[in-house]
Design an enzyme around this catalytic site. Structure first.
Site, PDB file in Angstrom:
ATOM      1  CE  LYS A 268      41.745  50.320  40.175  1.00  0.00           C
ATOM      2  NZ  LYS A 268      42.015  49.622  38.907  1.00  0.00           N
TER       3      LYS A 268
HETATM    4  N1  GLU Z   1      43.242  46.131  39.011  1.00  0.00           N
HETATM    5  C1  GLU Z   1      43.141  45.516  37.731  1.00  0.00           C
HETATM    6  C2  GLU Z   1      42.734  46.534  36.686  1.00  0.00           C
HETATM    7  O1  GLU Z   1      42.930  47.724  36.860  1.00  0.00           O
HETATM    8  C3  GLU Z   1      42.267  44.283  37.746  1.00  0.00           C
HETATM    9  C4  GLU Z   1      40.861  44.499  38.181  1.00  0.00           C
HETATM   10  C5  GLU Z   1      40.099  43.206  38.413  1.00  0.00           C
HETATM   11  O2  GLU Z   1      40.630  42.152  38.141  1.00  0.00           O
HETATM   12  O3  GLU Z   1      38.965  43.306  38.858  1.00  0.00           O
HETATM   13  O4  GLU Z   1      42.278  46.199  35.632  1.00  0.00           O
END
Ligand code: GLU
Length: 441
Positions: A133
């Site tokens: 993240k």
């Molecule tokens: N931000 C989204 C999540 O928390 C998508 C992450 C992504 O597509 O890599 O799942």
């Protein structure tokens, strides 16, 4: 009613449970940090799975953490300095994958928690990714588009050393969107050449996938439909309250209402709007052209975000931020089913209290995996340079959501655990197995 008013007469059946609540509420007030909360569920799973200590140590901490300073020239000529992070939690099952969040609370601890959740999410929905993240601690609403672009470009070049199509692939999250990803592609491409697979959640014109924008909401609805069926809860006509009206909240509300549910409330940071006969979601959305918040919507009564959570309804879907259901309000939640569209909206204490009361909690690492699943399809399309049609995207998403939901329910039945425990047990054992096969632990 306040906590101290909730004293049960001595000798009543639930004396023990109720009497112990102020203690628990105290603990909740102590406030676990987001990372402590995420690791709490992991350690419980590690206990059930009897993971070796070395494995617990590896999976209970992050692989790599990059913290950067982002100086940005503001429109007024001054320089503001922001803090940004990219955190890779575990990469045993594939390249690191997870979104980038622009939010004031996006600090090291929160981004760590979200990176770990991505590992479990990706393992559970069985896409070949590890978990990561990113975040920049800022209030994106207070920045102009030009400032956001400069911030994004600078941040991208600072994390460019550790991202890559087969290494770590960012995507949008809270406070970021397809435009942010477009700037990231461009900034990365200036140094490295045309690389559409470096991020997902891009505009379709730049190699994004059909159906990615609504994917998280679509996945939430698919999963809720499956969960409702298994709990004998009629989805058609079910009253649903959705906290949040960003990308995930909006699409969840719109697609659930398309499937026949009655969306009785939605909210944004300013508060919510409630109509017991159901809201017309397209009208609520259109009203935002001239209004700051859904609270101004004419066909509903305004409610606070806290009140929305406590409404009489059949399904409650928190789709905003973490920790909104805690030891203080868990006893006031009336919906028999809570579906976590947000990451970590229920604290560990609240999780226990809700389960004690027999509520069904569909956990985040299952319910909100639609976004990353379609990100996987987008990445595959970029690598193969072959575009899918929307119907293929939706059909593949449905297949994966149904399979993962069935696996979680089956495991929960078999082991008599909660859905969250079952989801963690499946995910953690998959990641542990991958680390073991690599000889990493
Ligand atoms: N931000 C989204 C999540 O928390 C998508 C992450 C992504 O597509 O890599 O799942």
């Amino acid at each position: 009613m306040t906590k101290t008013e909730q004293v049960t007469p001595e000798g009543s059946e639930s004396e023990h449970a109720i009497a112990s609540r102020p203690d628990r509420a105290e603990k909740a007030r102590d406030d676990m940090t987001p990372y402590e909360a995420a690791t709490y569920f992991f350690h419980k799973s590690a206990d059930r799975l009897e993971l070796r200590d070395e494995m617990r140590e590896v999976l209970g901490s992050t692989y790599r953490e990059l913290a950067v300073q982002i100086p940005v020239r503001m429109d007024d000529g001054n320089i503001a300095v922001f803090r940004g992070y990219r955190i890779q939690h575990n990469g045993a099952r594939g390249p690191y994958k997870g979104g980038i969040r622009y939010h004031e609370s996006a600090d090291l601890d929160e981004v760590r928690a979200l990176a770990a959740l991505m590992t479990w999410k990706n393992a559970l929905i069985d896409v070949p990714f590890g978990g990561a993240k990113g975040g920049v601690q800022c209030d994106p609403r207070a920045l102009s588009s030009a400032e956001l672009e400069r911030l994004t470009r600078r941040f991208t070049s600072m994390i460019s050393y550790i991202i890559g199509v087969h290494r770590d692939i960012p995507a949008p999250d809270m406070g970021t969107n397809a435009q942010t990803m477009a700037w990231m592609i461009d900034a990365f491409g200036q140094k490295n050449g045309y690389t559409p697979g470096i991020v997902t959640g891009k505009p379709v014109e730049l190699g994004g996938s059909q159906g990615r924008e609504e994917a998280t909401g679509r996945g939430v609805v698919m999963c809720t439909l499956e969960a409702a069926k298994r709990k004998d809860l009629q989805f058609e006509g079910a009253r649903i309250a959705v906290q949040g009206f960003g990308n995930v909240g909006y699409w969840t509300a719109a697609l659930a209402s398309e499937q026949g549910a009655s969306i009785v409330a939605v909210s944004d940071v300013g508060g919510g709007t409630y109509n017991r006969n159901g809201l017309d979601i397209s009208k609520v959305f259109a009203s935002l052209e001239d209004a700051e918040s859904v609270t101004e919507f004419g066909d509903g009564d305004s409610v606070s975000n806290e009140e929305l959570l406590e409404l009489e309804c059949d399904i409650l879907i928190p789709a905003a931020i973490q920790g909104v259901i805690d030891g203080d309000n868990a006893d006031e939640i009336k919906a028999p089913m809570v579906v976590e569209a947000a990451n970590g909206p229920i604290t560990p204490i609240a999780d226990e209290l809700l389960l004690e009361r027999g509520l069904t909690i569909v956990p985040d690492i299952l319910a909100n995996t639609g976004g990353v699943t379609v990100s996987y399809f987008e990445w595959v399309q970029n690598i193969q340079e072959f575009r899918w049609e929307q119907k293929d995207v939706n059909a593949e998403l449905q297949k994966r959501m149904s399979k993962a939901t069935a696996e979680v329910f089956a495991r929960s039945d078999k082991d008599t655990t909660s859905l969250r425990e079952a989801a963690f047990d499946i995910a953690v054992s998959r990641v542990a197995r991958a680390d073991e096969l690599r000889g990493y632990v």
